[in-house]
Design a protein around this motif. Structure first.
Motif, PDB file in Angstrom:
ATOM      1  N   GLU A   1       0.838  -1.214   0.000  1.00  0.00           N
ATOM      2  CA  GLU A   1       0.000   0.000   0.000  1.00  0.00           C
ATOM      3  C   GLU A   1       0.868   1.258   0.000  1.00  0.00           C
ATOM      4  N   GLY A   2       2.000   1.199   0.695  1.00  0.00           N
ATOM      5  CA  GLY A   2       2.891   2.358   0.792  1.00  0.00           C
ATOM      6  C   GLY A   2       3.783   2.565  -0.419  1.00  0.00           C
ATOM      7  N   GLY A   3       3.807   1.583  -1.331  1.00  0.00           N
ATOM      8  CA  GLY A   3       4.587   1.765  -2.557  1.00  0.00           C
ATOM      9  C   GLY A   3       5.890   0.989  -2.617  1.00  0.00           C
ATOM     10  N   ALA A   4       6.063  -0.011  -1.742  1.00  0.00           N
ATOM     11  CA  ALA A   4       7.273  -0.846  -1.806  1.00  0.00           C
ATOM     12  C   ALA A   4       7.284  -1.647  -3.106  1.00  0.00           C
ATOM     13  N   ASP A   5       8.498  -2.001  -3.560  1.00  0.00           N
ATOM     14  CA  ASP A   5       8.653  -2.816  -4.771  1.00  0.00           C
ATOM     15  C   ASP A   5       8.843  -4.287  -4.442  1.00  0.00           C
ATOM     16  N   ARG A   6       9.370  -4.550  -3.244  1.00  0.00           N
ATOM     17  CA  ARG A   6       9.790  -5.913  -2.920  1.00  0.00           C
ATOM     18  C   ARG A   6       9.772  -6.069  -1.406  1.00  0.00           C
ATOM     19  N   LEU A   7       9.610  -7.305  -0.956  1.00  0.00           N
ATOM     20  CA  LEU A   7       9.610  -7.603   0.478  1.00  0.00           C
ATOM     21  C   LEU A   7      10.814  -8.469   0.827  1.00  0.00           C
ATOM     22  N   GLU A   8      11.340  -8.267   2.024  1.00  0.00           N
ATOM     23  CA  GLU A   8      12.247  -9.255   2.602  1.00  0.00           C
ATOM     24  C   GLU A   8      11.477  -9.900   3.748  1.00  0.00           C
ATOM     25  N   ILE A   9      11.284 -11.217   3.666  1.00  0.00           N
ATOM     26  CA  ILE A   9      10.481 -11.930   4.656  1.00  0.00           C
ATOM     27  C   ILE A   9      11.417 -12.599   5.656  1.00  0.00           C
ATOM     28  N   VAL A  10      11.234 -12.256   6.929  1.00  0.00           N
ATOM     29  CA  VAL A  10      12.078 -12.805   7.993  1.00  0.00           C
ATOM     30  C   VAL A  10      11.218 -13.155   9.200  1.00  0.00           C
ATOM     31  N   ALA A  11      11.823 -13.892  10.116  1.00  0.00           N
ATOM     32  CA  ALA A  11      11.241 -14.115  11.439  1.00  0.00           C
ATOM     33  C   ALA A  11      12.267 -13.653  12.466  1.00  0.00           C
ATOM     34  N   ASP A  12      11.811 -13.366  13.667  1.00  0.00           N
ATOM     35  CA  ASP A  12      12.693 -13.141  14.825  1.00  0.00           C
ATOM     36  C   ASP A  12      13.719 -12.026  14.623  1.00  0.00           C
ATOM     37  N   MET A  13      13.234 -10.784  14.586  1.00  0.00           N
ATOM     38  CA  MET A  13      14.155  -9.657  14.428  1.00  0.00           C
ATOM     39  C   MET A  13      15.033  -9.435  15.661  1.00  0.00           C
ATOM     40  N   ALA A  14      14.660 -10.052  16.795  1.00  0.00           N
ATOM     41  CA  ALA A  14      15.543  -9.991  17.973  1.00  0.00           C
ATOM     42  C   ALA A  14      16.879 -10.672  17.667  1.00  0.00           C
ATOM     43  N   SER A  15      16.868 -11.605  16.702  1.00  0.00           N
ATOM     44  CA  SER A  15      18.091 -12.291  16.261  1.00  0.00           C
ATOM     45  C   SER A  15      18.581 -11.741  14.920  1.00  0.00           C
ATOM     46  N   ASP A  16      18.107 -10.531  14.564  1.00  0.00           N
ATOM     47  CA  ASP A  16      18.488  -9.885  13.302  1.00  0.00           C
ATOM     48  C   ASP A  16      17.956 -10.590  12.067  1.00  0.00           C
ATOM     49  N   GLY A  17      16.899 -11.370  12.230  1.00  0.00           N
ATOM     50  CA  GLY A  17      16.228 -11.974  11.089  1.00  0.00           C
ATOM     51  C   GLY A  17      16.651 -13.399  10.809  1.00  0.00           C
ATOM     52  N   LEU A  18      15.705 -14.331  11.003  1.00  0.00           N
ATOM     53  CA  LEU A  18      15.950 -15.752  10.738  1.00  0.00           C
ATOM     54  C   LEU A  18      14.934 -16.252   9.709  1.00  0.00           C
ATOM     55  N   THR A  19      15.083 -17.530   9.306  1.00  0.00           N
ATOM     56  CA  THR A  19      14.186 -18.118   8.307  1.00  0.00           C
ATOM     57  C   THR A  19      12.739 -18.114   8.804  1.00  0.00           C
ATOM     58  N   PRO A  20      11.814 -17.580   8.011  1.00  0.00           N
ATOM     59  CA  PRO A  20      10.402 -17.622   8.405  1.00  0.00           C
ATOM     60  C   PRO A  20       9.777 -18.978   8.073  1.00  0.00           C
ATOM     61  N   ALA A  21       8.573 -19.187   8.536  1.00  0.00           N
ATOM     62  CA  ALA A  21       7.830 -20.413   8.219  1.00  0.00           C
ATOM     63  C   ALA A  21       7.303 -20.334   6.787  1.00  0.00           C
ATOM     64  N   ALA A  22       7.266 -21.474   6.120  1.00  0.00           N
ATOM     65  CA  ALA A  22       6.690 -21.530   4.765  1.00  0.00           C
ATOM     66  C   ALA A  22       5.236 -21.052   4.776  1.00  0.00           C
ATOM     67  N   GLU A  23       4.531 -21.302   5.892  1.00  0.00           N
ATOM     68  CA  GLU A  23       3.128 -20.866   6.000  1.00  0.00           C
ATOM     69  C   GLU A  23       3.016 -19.342   5.892  1.00  0.00           C
TER      70      GLU A  23
END
Length: 224
Positions: free
Chosen positions: A21-43
């Motif tokens: 909605e804000g106009g981004a072109d691409r997403l980076e999908i992560v989990a657990d930003m407390a660990s600076d970003g880890l693999t997210p769930a496939a779900e």
């Protein structure tokens, strides 16, 4: 897409919709930003695919460190397959060895595992023992879409001279500036020739709050 690429970190479908909605072109999908970003769930990737058309670059990182073991690589290979089936457009990864050099063997193994999808080398490159040598090792790797880099471990503010030098050497198209990126850095980086920008905490009140489309829109306007 407009002249510059804006990538926004999304943790879930609500973030993804707000980023779009804000106009981004691409997403980076992560989990657990407390660990600076880890693999997210496939779900998570599958849910985002249902509600958002933006390409998802998905983090492949099993633990906060940048080290890869044969076991962790095997796990990441399995994750990559499931995430690609769920809708990942590409991946984000990168490894350093115990001495702090870019682990080319581990990185190339993952490139092979995710092929033919594009990938981003993440900010591990800024934490290499020799940042220049790390950059030289990464920039020629196959199927490399972008390198998420601030030029220095401390963030973009510290790394501007390094990013300038890389752009002068012709590497501007590879650079996605991120890590402590502030609005004041954008005009400078555009002047250097950087055309891709990555934001996370800058588009939300905190990591426990969702992405704010109005903040995304401000960055969109800024980089255009």
């Amino acid at each position: 897409m407009t002249g510059s690429l804006l990538e926004v970190i999304a943790l879930d479908a609500r973030d993804a919709v707000a980023a779009e909605e804000g106009g981004a072109d691409r997403l980076e999908i992560v989990a657990d930003m407390a660990s600076d970003g880890l693999t997210p769930a496939a779900e998570t990737v599958a849910e985002i695919s249902k509600v958002c058309a933006l390409p998802q670059m998905v983090m492949l990182r099993a633990e906060p460190a940048f080290l890869a073991t044969p076991e962790s690589l095997e796990g990441l290979r399995r994750d990559a397959k499931a995430l690609a089936e769920a809708g990942a457009a590409g991946f984000v990864f990168g490894f350093l060895d115990a001495e702090g050099a870019v682990d080319l063997a581990a990185t190339e193994a993952m490139i092979h595992a995710v092929a033919p999808l594009p990938w981003t080398f993440h900010r591990a490159v800024d934490h290499a023992a020799d940042v220049q040598a790390g950059w030289r090792a990464v920039r020629l790797l196959p199927n490399l879409a972008t390198v998420l880099t601030s030029g220095a471990p401390g963030g973009v503010g510290d790394g501007l001279p390094v990013l300038k030098t890389r752009c002068e050497a012709g590497d501007g198209p590879l650079i996605m500036a991120g890590g402590g990126l502030k609005p004041a850095h954008v005009p400078v980086l555009l002047e250097y020739g950087v055309r891709a920008f990555h934001v996370g905490s800058a588009v939300r009140a905190s990591w426990s709050d969702p992405v704010d489309p109005f903040r995304v829109r401000r960055w969109r306007t800024l980089i255009d």
